[in-house]
Design an enzyme around this catalytic site. Structure first.
Site, PDB file in Angstrom:
ATOM      1  N   GLU A 129     -28.310   5.661  -2.755  1.00 18.04           N
ATOM      2  CA  GLU A 129     -28.280   4.290  -2.215  1.00 18.04           C
ATOM      3  C   GLU A 129     -28.669   3.240  -3.253  1.00 18.04           C
ATOM      4  OE1 GLU A 129     -30.662   4.481   1.380  1.00 18.04           O
ATOM      5  OE2 GLU A 129     -29.381   6.019   2.244  1.00 18.04           O
ATOM      6  N   ASN A 170     -25.075   9.305  -4.414  1.00 21.59           N
ATOM      7  CA  ASN A 170     -24.864   9.384  -2.960  1.00 21.59           C
ATOM      8  C   ASN A 170     -25.097   8.002  -2.349  1.00 21.59           C
ATOM      9  OD1 ASN A 170     -24.600  11.213  -0.614  1.00 21.59           O
ATOM     10  ND2 ASN A 170     -26.732  10.708  -0.162  1.00 21.59           N
TER      11      ASN A 170
HETATM   12  O1  G3I Z   1     -43.645  13.413   8.693  1.00 24.60           O
HETATM   13  C1  G3I Z   1     -44.219  12.233   9.259  1.00 24.60           C
HETATM   14  C2  G3I Z   1     -45.272  12.605  10.266  1.00 24.60           C
HETATM   15  O2  G3I Z   1     -46.321  13.262   9.605  1.00 24.60           O
HETATM   16  C3  G3I Z   1     -45.753  11.318  10.966  1.00 24.60           C
HETATM   17  O3  G3I Z   1     -46.645  11.657  11.964  1.00 24.60           O
HETATM   18  C4  G3I Z   1     -44.595  10.568  11.572  1.00 24.60           C
HETATM   19  C5  G3I Z   1     -45.018   9.250  12.212  1.00 24.60           C
HETATM   20  O4  G3I Z   1     -44.021   8.267  12.088  1.00 24.60           O
HETATM   21  O5  G3I Z   1     -43.674  10.271  10.556  1.00 24.60           O
HETATM   22  C6  G3I Z   1     -43.129  11.419   9.928  1.00 24.60           C
HETATM   23  O6  G3I Z   1     -42.262  11.036   8.936  1.00 24.60           O
HETATM   24  C7  G3I Z   1     -40.992  10.518   9.359  1.00 24.60           C
HETATM   25  C8  G3I Z   1     -39.917  11.439   8.806  1.00 24.60           C
HETATM   26  O7  G3I Z   1     -38.648  10.887   9.083  1.00 24.60           O
HETATM   27  C9  G3I Z   1     -39.975  12.841   9.381  1.00 24.60           C
HETATM   28  O8  G3I Z   1     -39.763  12.806  10.755  1.00 24.60           O
HETATM   29  C10 G3I Z   1     -40.850   9.130   8.811  1.00 24.60           C
HETATM   30  O9  G3I Z   1     -41.762   8.257   9.454  1.00 24.60           O
HETATM   31  C11 G3I Z   1     -39.432   8.637   9.027  1.00 24.60           C
HETATM   32  O10 G3I Z   1     -39.267   7.407   8.320  1.00 24.60           O
HETATM   33  C12 G3I Z   1     -38.450   9.636   8.460  1.00 24.60           C
HETATM   34  O11 G3I Z   1     -37.146   9.171   8.710  1.00 24.60           O
HETATM   35  C13 G3I Z   1     -36.139   9.746   7.895  1.00 24.60           C
HETATM   36  C14 G3I Z   1     -35.470   8.664   7.071  1.00 24.60           C
HETATM   37  O12 G3I Z   1     -34.396   9.233   6.340  1.00 24.60           O
HETATM   38  C15 G3I Z   1     -36.422   8.039   6.064  1.00 24.60           C
HETATM   39  O13 G3I Z   1     -36.787   8.975   5.082  1.00 24.60           O
HETATM   40  C16 G3I Z   1     -35.126  10.422   8.817  1.00 24.60           C
HETATM   41  O14 G3I Z   1     -35.746  11.536   9.475  1.00 24.60           O
HETATM   42  C17 G3I Z   1     -33.938  10.902   7.984  1.00 24.60           C
HETATM   43  O15 G3I Z   1     -32.921  11.365   8.850  1.00 24.60           O
HETATM   44  C18 G3I Z   1     -33.383   9.758   7.163  1.00 24.60           C
HETATM   45  O16 G3I Z   1     -32.348  10.236   6.361  1.00 24.60           O
HETATM   46  C19 G3I Z   1     -31.654   9.237   5.590  1.00 24.60           C
HETATM   47  C20 G3I Z   1     -31.262   9.888   4.276  1.00 24.60           C
HETATM   48  O17 G3I Z   1     -32.386  10.446   3.624  1.00 24.60           O
HETATM   49  C21 G3I Z   1     -30.552   8.897   3.369  1.00 24.60           C
HETATM   50  N1  G3I Z   1     -29.434   8.264   4.053  1.00 24.60           N
HETATM   51  C22 G3I Z   1     -29.725   7.683   5.380  1.00 24.60           C
HETATM   52  C23 G3I Z   1     -30.380   8.741   6.280  1.00 24.60           C
HETATM   53  C24 G3I Z   1     -30.586   8.207   7.676  1.00 24.60           C
HETATM   54  O18 G3I Z   1     -31.484   7.113   7.667  1.00 24.60           O
END
Ligand code: G3I
Length: 310
Positions: A129, A170
């Site tokens: 990105e 990507n």
């Molecule tokens: O692991 C922590 C947990 O310990 C905590 O209690 C909880 C409270 O909010 O958060 C957890 O982390 C979250 C993580 O997902 C795991 O569930 C983060 O807050 C949350 O921001 C994170 O979201 C991910 C996001 O990327 C940001 O990294 C999504 O699951 C994931 O599907 C998404 O994937 C992205 C790709 O990497 C890049 N392209 C877009 C795609 C979709 O947004």
């Protein structure tokens, strides 16, 4: 599940069929069973991101990513590494470093993580990105501190650490021909001309039902004509809830159309779906081929038919 049903991965002869997984759902037997039976490539949804592997400076924790690599090994799946350099999920400690420190830390991060996983990763999303919607490089911590050259540098460092890994750039909203994909095309052309070790372009493909770009295949083709692999790396197709039979049928046609687009381009190596069950998805919108009770939606049969060439 129907015990006689065929699995998607056994129909996928020309391309891999991938899935983003998280070991936090491994306690659910359906999750593990379907993931291992249906897919032959996996991406860590979050577990290989910088904040996950080095939340505080020098304290590396690869446990969750290692669980995924182990699962892939047990189930004969390739692994896509996601992701080394991104503007998001950068740990706080990195964001407060001086400019000089940022440069060395950038190099150290790529080196540390790729060394840990060396030989186990088929392809890395080296940079993720990096473009704004208008096709210029994003004003990220990396661009601000290291300038335009950070992209080429990341690939050079990555190639030195693991010369056998396929190295990808990507992004999202690049599936059509538009200002963003044109900016990416220009950069990738330059990198190739300069001999930078870049091997592939990943098209995330977070779509909405009924809105698959009509020029997706020709856009994939123009990138592959530069001598690169192309891959669909984060496919999901969200609907406006509530779900209806009509929307599920359209979603199935949309999944089929994306798989057809990939299969129509000789260097499109695979399609990864961003999760597989609506129970575990980053997006609200029943975007995945299995519902939240692990039952296959119409999309599963539609994908299978395309993979089989029907
Ligand atoms: O692991 C922590 C947990 O310990 C905590 O209690 C909880 C409270 O909010 O958060 C957890 O982390 C979250 C993580 O997902 C795991 O569930 C983060 O807050 C949350 O921001 C994170 O979201 C991910 C996001 O990327 C940001 O990294 C999504 O699951 C994931 O599907 C998404 O994937 C992205 C790709 O990497 C890049 N392209 C877009 C795609 C979709 O947004």
């Amino acid at each position: 599940m129907n015990a006689n049903a065929q699995h998607l991965r056994s129909s996928a002869n020309k391309i891999y069929i991938g899935v983003a997984l998280t070991p936090s759902a491994f306690s659910e037997s359906n999750y593990k069973t379907i993931a291992g039976q249906e897919f032959n490539c996996l991406t860590a949804e979050n577990e290989m991101k910088w904040d996950a592997v080095e939340g505080s400076r020098g304290n590396h924790n690869y446990n969750a990513g290692d669980q995924l690599v182990e699962f892939a090994h047990q189930n004969q799946m390739k692994v896509r590494g996601h992701t080394l350099i991104w503007h998001s999920q950068v740990p706080n400690w990195v964001q407060s470093l001086s400019k000089a420190d940022i440069e060395s830390t950038f190099k150290k991060h790529i080196t540390d993580e790729m060394t840990h996983y060396k030989g186990k990763i088929y392809a890395w999303d080296v940079v993720n990105e990096v473009f704004e919607e208008n096709g210029v490089l994003r004003n990220s911590i990396w661009h601000k501190n290291l300038g335009d050259n950070f992209v080429a540098e990341a690939f050079k460092i990555a190639h030195e650490v693991d010369p056998n890994a396929k190295l990808y750039i990507n992004d999202y909203n690049i599936e059509s021909k538009n200002a963003k994909s044109d900016g990416l095309y220009k950069l990738v052309s330059q990198l190739k001309a300069q001999g930078v070790p870049i091997h592939g372009v990943g098209f995330q493909s977070h779509f909405s039902v009924g809105a698959i770009p009509h020029d997706f295949a020709s856009n994939l083709q123009r990138f592959s004509a530069l001598g690169l692999d192309v891959a669909i790396t984060e496919l999901d197709i969200a609907m406006k809830l509530p779900s209806t039979p009509e929307k599920l049928s359209q979603q199935a046609r949309d999944y089929a159309s994306v798989f057809k687009d990939c299969l129509s381009v000789p260097r499109c190596v695979g399609v990864t779906i961003w999760g597989f069950t609506d129970k575990h998805s980053w997006i609200h919108g029943d975007a995945l081929p299995w519902d939240s009770n692990y039952h296959p939606k119409p999309a599963v049969a539609a994908i299978e038919a395309v993979l089989k060439g029907h």
